[in-house]
Motif scaffolding. Structure first.
Motif, PDB file in Angstrom:
ATOM      1  N   GLN A   1       2.810   1.362  -2.836  1.00 13.98           N
ATOM      2  CA  GLN A   1       3.170   1.481  -4.250  1.00 13.98           C
ATOM      3  C   GLN A   1       1.977   1.917  -5.095  1.00 13.98           C
ATOM      4  O   GLN A   1       2.137   2.639  -6.084  1.00 13.98           O
ATOM      5  CB  GLN A   1       3.700   0.147  -4.779  1.00 13.98           C
ATOM      6  CG  GLN A   1       5.039  -0.280  -4.214  1.00 13.98           C
ATOM      7  CD  GLN A   1       5.513  -1.561  -4.873  1.00 13.98           C
ATOM      8  OE1 GLN A   1       5.702  -1.616  -6.089  1.00 13.98           O
ATOM      9  NE2 GLN A   1       5.677  -2.606  -4.083  1.00 13.98           N
ATOM     10  N   TRP A   2       0.780   1.475  -4.714  1.00 16.68           N
ATOM     11  CA  TRP A   2      -0.419   1.842  -5.473  1.00 16.68           C
ATOM     12  C   TRP A   2      -0.708   3.340  -5.406  1.00 16.68           C
ATOM     13  O   TRP A   2      -1.460   3.859  -6.227  1.00 16.68           O
ATOM     14  CB  TRP A   2      -1.632   1.092  -4.936  1.00 16.68           C
ATOM     15  CG  TRP A   2      -1.784  -0.311  -5.425  1.00 16.68           C
ATOM     16  CD1 TRP A   2      -1.727  -0.751  -6.717  1.00 16.68           C
ATOM     17  CD2 TRP A   2      -2.053  -1.467  -4.624  1.00 16.68           C
ATOM     18  NE1 TRP A   2      -1.947  -2.111  -6.763  1.00 16.68           N
ATOM     19  CE2 TRP A   2      -2.146  -2.572  -5.494  1.00 16.68           C
ATOM     20  CE3 TRP A   2      -2.232  -1.668  -3.260  1.00 16.68           C
ATOM     21  CZ2 TRP A   2      -2.414  -3.863  -5.041  1.00 16.68           C
ATOM     22  CZ3 TRP A   2      -2.493  -2.942  -2.807  1.00 16.68           C
ATOM     23  CH2 TRP A   2      -2.579  -4.029  -3.692  1.00 16.68           C
TER      24      TRP A   2
ATOM     25  N   ILE B   1       1.691  -4.965  -9.123  1.00 12.54           N
ATOM     26  CA  ILE B   1       2.524  -4.209  -8.203  1.00 12.54           C
ATOM     27  C   ILE B   1       3.912  -4.842  -8.154  1.00 12.54           C
ATOM     28  O   ILE B   1       4.057  -6.057  -8.320  1.00 12.54           O
ATOM     29  CB  ILE B   1       1.866  -4.173  -6.800  1.00 12.54           C
ATOM     30  CG1 ILE B   1       2.409  -3.021  -5.958  1.00 12.54           C
ATOM     31  CG2 ILE B   1       2.030  -5.491  -6.082  1.00 12.54           C
ATOM     32  CD1 ILE B   1       1.582  -2.752  -4.718  1.00 12.54           C
ATOM     33  N   ARG B   2       4.921  -4.031  -7.963  1.00  7.74           N
ATOM     34  CA  ARG B   2       6.302  -4.507  -7.946  1.00  7.74           C
ATOM     35  C   ARG B   2       6.548  -5.412  -6.740  1.00  7.74           C
ATOM     36  O   ARG B   2       6.063  -5.156  -5.640  1.00  7.74           O
ATOM     37  CB  ARG B   2       7.252  -3.311  -7.900  1.00  7.74           C
ATOM     38  CG  ARG B   2       8.724  -3.653  -8.078  1.00  7.74           C
ATOM     39  CD  ARG B   2       9.578  -2.397  -8.102  1.00  7.74           C
ATOM     40  NE  ARG B   2       9.571  -1.707  -6.817  1.00  7.74           N
ATOM     41  CZ  ARG B   2       8.934  -0.578  -6.573  1.00  7.74           C
ATOM     42  NH1 ARG B   2       8.221   0.006  -7.529  1.00  7.74           N
ATOM     43  NH2 ARG B   2       8.983  -0.008  -5.380  1.00  7.74           N
TER      44      ARG B   2
ATOM     45  N   THR C   1       5.939   0.910   2.427  1.00  9.19           N
ATOM     46  CA  THR C   1       6.424   1.536   1.192  1.00  9.19           C
ATOM     47  C   THR C   1       6.780   0.490   0.142  1.00  9.19           C
ATOM     48  O   THR C   1       6.739   0.771  -1.060  1.00  9.19           O
ATOM     49  CB  THR C   1       7.649   2.432   1.456  1.00  9.19           C
ATOM     50  OG1 THR C   1       8.675   1.675   2.111  1.00  9.19           O
ATOM     51  CG2 THR C   1       7.262   3.624   2.318  1.00  9.19           C
ATOM     52  N   GLU C   2       7.114  -0.720   0.580  1.00 12.02           N
ATOM     53  CA  GLU C   2       7.456  -1.789  -0.357  1.00 12.02           C
ATOM     54  C   GLU C   2       6.247  -2.612  -0.781  1.00 12.02           C
ATOM     55  O   GLU C   2       6.361  -3.453  -1.673  1.00 12.02           O
ATOM     56  CB  GLU C   2       8.508  -2.706   0.273  1.00 12.02           C
ATOM     57  CG  GLU C   2       9.861  -2.023   0.468  1.00 12.02           C
ATOM     58  CD  GLU C   2      10.842  -2.874   1.266  1.00 12.02           C
ATOM     59  OE1 GLU C   2      10.447  -3.999   1.674  1.00 12.02           O
ATOM     60  OE2 GLU C   2      11.978  -2.420   1.484  1.00 12.02           O
ATOM     61  N   THR C   3       5.103  -2.378  -0.136  1.00 14.79           N
ATOM     62  CA  THR C   3       3.900  -3.150  -0.484  1.00 14.79           C
ATOM     63  C   THR C   3       2.787  -2.205  -0.948  1.00 14.79           C
ATOM     64  O   THR C   3       2.861  -1.647  -2.032  1.00 14.79           O
ATOM     65  CB  THR C   3       3.451  -4.033   0.703  1.00 14.79           C
ATOM     66  OG1 THR C   3       3.233  -3.212   1.874  1.00 14.79           O
ATOM     67  CG2 THR C   3       4.505  -5.083   1.019  1.00 14.79           C
TER      68      THR C   3
ATOM     69  N   GLU D   1       1.217   5.733  -6.010  1.00 14.70           N
ATOM     70  CA  GLU D   1       2.016   6.466  -6.998  1.00 14.70           C
ATOM     71  C   GLU D   1       2.753   7.645  -6.358  1.00 14.70           C
ATOM     72  O   GLU D   1       2.876   8.728  -6.931  1.00 14.70           O
ATOM     73  CB  GLU D   1       1.134   6.933  -8.159  1.00 14.70           C
ATOM     74  CG  GLU D   1       0.494   5.773  -8.922  1.00 14.70           C
ATOM     75  CD  GLU D   1      -0.364   6.221 -10.093  1.00 14.70           C
ATOM     76  OE1 GLU D   1      -0.426   7.444 -10.355  1.00 14.70           O
ATOM     77  OE2 GLU D   1      -0.976   5.345 -10.737  1.00 14.70           O
TER      78      GLU D   1
END
Length: 277
Positions: free
Chosen positions: A57-58, A261-262, A52-54, A60
């Protein structure tokens, strides 16, 4: 004509001669066109945090992680049939029952999705590469895509590696998932074997692709070294449960595909190819 090329597919049979007036393939594919259905577990909750942290994220937010417990912070979704059933064998039901729950409870979302992707919580997915690759296929056909084990582990059968990820087109998903646990598609002990049996029963075309990989990326290198060239063009890898590796792979891929990406600020991109996509 498409009906000549895919005579066995129900979705193709529904097309009319006027179908040729519109493009066969969609012109674009977006993250919201794909729904990820993930097998999670309280025992491996750290893996869920990593994905979920990597790479997730794409997506959405277009994903569900079905597990043996509920946890809004991950987020985990559980069902009465799954709750507190934590064994490996119990886990084989999570994506199956979860998919049936989605069909009955999230119909608006399901109807808007073109592709469904089943992965484990230690599968790493290159979503930019996935979207690019899926544009080559028509989501209106009865299709499934992944890495096929042929007569390996289960003699006489060709079935998808669940860890490498399994993709279903919308018609394939809606044909297979409601039928699982029925006499037509009984549960076969493992979810990927169950998928395979029901795909055959429902006439779903299986497409083997080596862009979906059943192992870690370093196994592709003669020197067992992970570099961006090992993974930025692939769609999936399995057994990526190391947080540092998952972040490096995701951030390198974000730079390569130009899909920011964050969490990638300060991540170095050594050995990155100078390539524009």
């Amino acid at each position: 004509m498409i009906r000549d090329e895919f005579p066995q597919t129900e979705s193709a049979a529904k097309f009319t001669p006027l179908t040729g007036l519109v493009p066969l393939l969609p012109m674009a594919l977006y993250p919201k066109d794909v729904l990820f259905i993930v097998m999670g577990s309280l025992n491996t909750i750290d893996r869920a945090r990593i994905i979920t942290e990597t790479w997730l994220q794409w997506s959405e937010g277009n994903f569900f992680i079905f597990a043996d417990v509920a946890n809004d912070s991950i987020p985990f979704v559980t069902l009465p049939e799954l709750r507190n059933k934590s064994s490996k064998w119990d886990g084989q039901h999570r994506q199956l029952l979860g998919s049936q729950w989605l069909i009955h409870n999230k119909s608006k979302l399901i109807n808007s999705v073109k592709w469904f992707v089943f992965v484990d919580d230690d599968t790493w997915v290159n979503i930019p590469a996935l979207l690019s690759y899926l544009r080559l296929f028509d989501h209106r056909l009865l299709l499934s895509i992944g890495y096929i084990w042929d007569n390996i582990n289960v003699g006489g059968w060709a079935y998808f590696s669940g860890g490498a990820g399994i993709v279903f087109s919308h018609p394939a998903f809606m044909s297979v998932m409601p039928a699982i646990y029925t006499t037509t598609c009984p549960f076969k002990g493992l979810n990927d074997i169950t998928f395979m049996h029901c795909q055959k029963q429902k006439g779903v075309t299986k497409i083997n692709s080596d862009r979906f990989f059943y192992e870690k990326p370093h196994t592709l290198s003669e020197f067992r070294i992970v570099t961006p060239v090992s993974y930025v063009g692939y769609v999936t890898f399995h057994y990526v449960s190391n947080a540092q590796l998952a972040r490096q792979m995701t951030c390198d891929t974000a730079a390569y595909w130009k899909r920011p990406i964050r969490g990638c600020d300060g991540v170095r991109h050594e050995y990155m190819l100078n390539h524009n996509i």
